[in-house]
Scaffold this motif. Sequence first.
Motif, PDB file in Angstrom:
ATOM      1  N   LEU A  30      -8.232  -5.605 -14.686  1.00  0.00           N
ATOM      2  CA  LEU A  30      -7.535  -4.684 -13.778  1.00  0.00           C
ATOM      3  C   LEU A  30      -8.053  -4.754 -12.343  1.00  0.00           C
ATOM      4  CD1 LEU A  30      -7.485  -1.469 -15.987  1.00  0.00           C
ATOM      5  CD2 LEU A  30      -5.729  -3.232 -15.793  1.00  0.00           C
ATOM      6  N   GLU A  45     -15.903  -3.228  -4.965  1.00  0.00           N
ATOM      7  CA  GLU A  45     -15.088  -2.245  -4.227  1.00  0.00           C
ATOM      8  C   GLU A  45     -14.089  -1.566  -5.164  1.00  0.00           C
ATOM      9  OE1 GLU A  45     -12.428  -4.101  -1.450  1.00  0.00           O
ATOM     10  OE2 GLU A  45     -11.218  -2.280  -1.315  1.00  0.00           O
ATOM     11  N   ARG A  49      -8.271  -7.292 -10.000  1.00  0.00           N
ATOM     12  CA  ARG A  49      -7.394  -7.917  -9.003  1.00  0.00           C
ATOM     13  C   ARG A  49      -6.082  -8.283  -9.668  1.00  0.00           C
ATOM     14  NH1 ARG A  49      -8.290  -9.176  -4.027  1.00  0.00           N
ATOM     15  NH2 ARG A  49     -10.541  -9.026  -4.238  1.00  0.00           N
ATOM     16  N   THR A  50      -5.070  -7.469  -9.464  1.00  0.00           N
ATOM     17  CA  THR A  50      -3.770  -7.678 -10.097  1.00  0.00           C
ATOM     18  C   THR A  50      -2.685  -7.746  -9.024  1.00  0.00           C
ATOM     19  OG1 THR A  50      -3.509  -5.300 -10.323  1.00  0.00           O
ATOM     20  CG2 THR A  50      -4.442  -6.461 -12.214  1.00  0.00           C
ATOM     21  N   ARG A  83       0.987  -6.776  -4.530  1.00  0.00           N
ATOM     22  CA  ARG A  83       0.479  -7.847  -3.648  1.00  0.00           C
ATOM     23  C   ARG A  83       0.539  -9.171  -4.403  1.00  0.00           C
ATOM     24  NH1 ARG A  83      -4.773  -4.713  -0.956  1.00  0.00           N
ATOM     25  NH2 ARG A  83      -3.530  -2.876  -0.400  1.00  0.00           N
ATOM     26  N   ARG A  86      -7.752   4.704  10.778  1.00  0.00           N
ATOM     27  CA  ARG A  86      -6.647   3.820  11.189  1.00  0.00           C
ATOM     28  C   ARG A  86      -6.140   4.155  12.585  1.00  0.00           C
ATOM     29  NH1 ARG A  86      -3.550   1.908   5.751  1.00  0.00           N
ATOM     30  NH2 ARG A  86      -2.124   0.993   7.245  1.00  0.00           N
ATOM     31  N   GLU A  97       0.889  -1.177   0.000  1.00  0.00           N
ATOM     32  CA  GLU A  97       0.000   0.000   0.000  1.00  0.00           C
ATOM     33  C   GLU A  97       0.919   1.217   0.000  1.00  0.00           C
ATOM     34  OE1 GLU A  97      -2.173   0.497   3.689  1.00  0.00           O
ATOM     35  OE2 GLU A  97      -0.392   0.278   4.910  1.00  0.00           O
TER      36      GLU A  97
HETATM   37  N1  GAP Z   1      -3.984   1.666   2.333  1.00  0.00           N
HETATM   38  C1  GAP Z   1      -5.184   0.949   2.483  1.00  0.00           C
HETATM   39  C2  GAP Z   1      -5.360  -0.101   1.498  1.00  0.00           C
HETATM   40  O1  GAP Z   1      -4.445  -0.428   0.763  1.00  0.00           O
HETATM   41  P1  GAP Z   1      -7.087  -1.788   0.541  1.00  0.00           P
HETATM   42  O2  GAP Z   1      -8.577  -1.894   0.749  1.00  0.00           O
HETATM   43  O3  GAP Z   1      -6.278  -2.987   0.771  1.00  0.00           O
HETATM   44  O4  GAP Z   1      -6.624  -0.600   1.468  1.00  0.00           O
HETATM   45  C3  GAP Z   1      -7.286   0.016  -1.333  1.00  0.00           C
HETATM   46  O5  GAP Z   1      -6.799  -1.241  -0.919  1.00  0.00           O
HETATM   47  C4  GAP Z   1      -7.782  -0.060  -2.761  1.00  0.00           C
HETATM   48  O6  GAP Z   1      -6.741  -0.564  -3.617  1.00  0.00           O
HETATM   49  C5  GAP Z   1      -8.955  -1.018  -2.962  1.00  0.00           C
HETATM   50  O7  GAP Z   1     -10.182  -0.392  -2.684  1.00  0.00           O
HETATM   51  C6  GAP Z   1      -8.820  -1.353  -4.436  1.00  0.00           C
HETATM   52  O8  GAP Z   1      -9.432  -0.349  -5.220  1.00  0.00           O
HETATM   53  C7  GAP Z   1      -7.319  -1.311  -4.671  1.00  0.00           C
HETATM   54  N2  GAP Z   1      -6.763  -2.677  -4.686  1.00  0.00           N
HETATM   55  C8  GAP Z   1      -6.463  -3.453  -3.625  1.00  0.00           C
HETATM   56  N3  GAP Z   1      -5.960  -4.633  -4.035  1.00  0.00           N
HETATM   57  C9  GAP Z   1      -5.941  -4.609  -5.381  1.00  0.00           C
HETATM   58  C10 GAP Z   1      -5.522  -5.533  -6.384  1.00  0.00           C
HETATM   59  N4  GAP Z   1      -5.005  -6.711  -6.083  1.00  0.00           N
HETATM   60  N5  GAP Z   1      -5.647  -5.174  -7.687  1.00  0.00           N
HETATM   61  C11 GAP Z   1      -6.143  -3.963  -8.019  1.00  0.00           C
HETATM   62  N6  GAP Z   1      -6.548  -3.054  -7.101  1.00  0.00           N
HETATM   63  C12 GAP Z   1      -6.452  -3.359  -5.805  1.00  0.00           C
END
Ligand code: GAP
Length: 505
Positions: free
Chosen positions: A207, A324, A209-210, A198, A331, A166
């Motif tokens: 796009l 989402e 879940r990447t 991640r 936090r 993040e």
């Molecule tokens: N800093 C807080 C945080 O990272 P999160 O809910 O884990 O919170 C925020 O992620 C946003 O990042 C999500 O709402 C989503 O839009 C995006 N996101 C999270 N994981 C993702 C993934 N694997 N691929 C694309 N977008 C992702």
Amino acid sequence: MSSRITIEKIEELAKRRGFFWQSSEIYGGFGGFYDYGHLGFLLKSKFENAWRKFFLSLDDMFYEISPAVIMPEQVFQASGHLKSFQDPLCKCKKCGNIERADHIIENALKESFEGKTPKELTELIRKHNIRCPKCGGEFGEVGELNMMFPLNIGADSETKAYLRPETAQGAYVNFKRMFEILRKKLPLGLAIIGKAYRNEISPRQLLIRTREFSQAELQIFFDPEKINEHPRWEDVADYQLRLTTAKDRKKIIEMTCEDVNKKIGLPKFYVYYMAKIQQFYFNVMKIPKELFRFKELSEEEKAFYNKYHWDIELNLASLGGFKEIAGIHYRTDHDLSGHQNLSKEKMSVSIDGKKIIPHVIELSFGVDRNIYALLELAYSEERDQIILKFPRNLSPVDVAIFPLVKKDGMPEKAREVQNMLKQNFVVFYDESGSIGRRYAREDERGTAFAVTIDSQTMQDDTVTLRDRDTTVQIRVPVKELSKTINKLMHYEIDFRKAGKVVYEP
Ligand code: GAP
């Protein structure tokens, strides 16, 4: 052709027109990684700039910073990511296929199981006899995988580090220095737009879940004693928010900010930014109201660092419902206290004669998910073709410039107009093919306007300006073109009133 929007249709257009496609395609593609082409890059830049303009202008004390993407292990020890940033996985006993356990159950039972423990997920798999989608085999016990990508840094590879999962941690580790540079005031907002990584077990839905994605995040540091106030509360008190609570997921309710504060008990400082996020989606992204909602996460669904956690969701037909795309998180002092404990650097500050560790409200947006949403919501099949009806201000290309024919001085005049407009807009010049085909091509790329230079231009220095969504054309003097397009771009005037209408479909 069926008018139902699907992931496949979005993927086909995205590849054919230059928005995005799987990375390293020539080697068969790299799961969970995407490359943006020229139009995708322009769309992403437009989104990021609109985000910046909107959120950074909410307060004089909001600034953007750009910290490193690779951070040492201590950062994630202190933040809790090393211990708690896990996804549940299950492995097929027969073929070895690994799936994300909550997703495989969600697919089978059409319900969300995020936040359940590995033991609960194993029981669900057993109870509903959920089998491997690849070979029908039985799954073993559900285990856990830390989602961060580890790295070993330096010639001797001795320093342990991680790609940031993040952007947020970059703001926390820099908080104290930025607070001092920015004259020791709270609230202080630090925004970061950049990549996050991640190790997703099952990347999916283009796009959505990447493993590499961009985030636009704003960390707002504030005095926790002032959580139930905001200097501009009156601006939003009567503004209606669209919500679905953890208790009743089936209903979307509309409630004023005042009521969300009084009846749901969310503090004013938090609710104020919920209102601003909704206004961003309605006024900048032009999302139809009925497609938007805040979703409260239950105790077990909330991220480990959050006290309050509401997702922002859009109803995306190609993905079968609400998805989402962002989140608003309280936090507390979880991160600053964690870093203080491990680094021994004091994170407390003196404010109004007292020493406090600031608390944080985080606005967190997934850029790529928003890009996907923009594409889906813009996608329309009309006039026997695809038209991308992006909000004008977010269209990848603002204006296409066409000489009607390649003679009689029209290309030269068109180049002159192009040079003038490119000072303020993203422009594209095209002189090949019939004018109808050129319009159709730009409609499919989502270009907001087309300017045509014709024989009348050569006599009276006026051009036609065409609106992508309606195909209406108006005549505008060249000397007023920039000003007119600028007003239209921001929806300040009605298209038909911006010049003499010369074509109505
Ligand atoms: N800093 C807080 C945080 O990272 P999160 O809910 O884990 O919170 C925020 O992620 C946003 O990042 C999500 O709402 C989503 O839009 C995006 N996101 C999270 N994981 C993702 C993934 N694997 N691929 C694309 N977008 C992702």
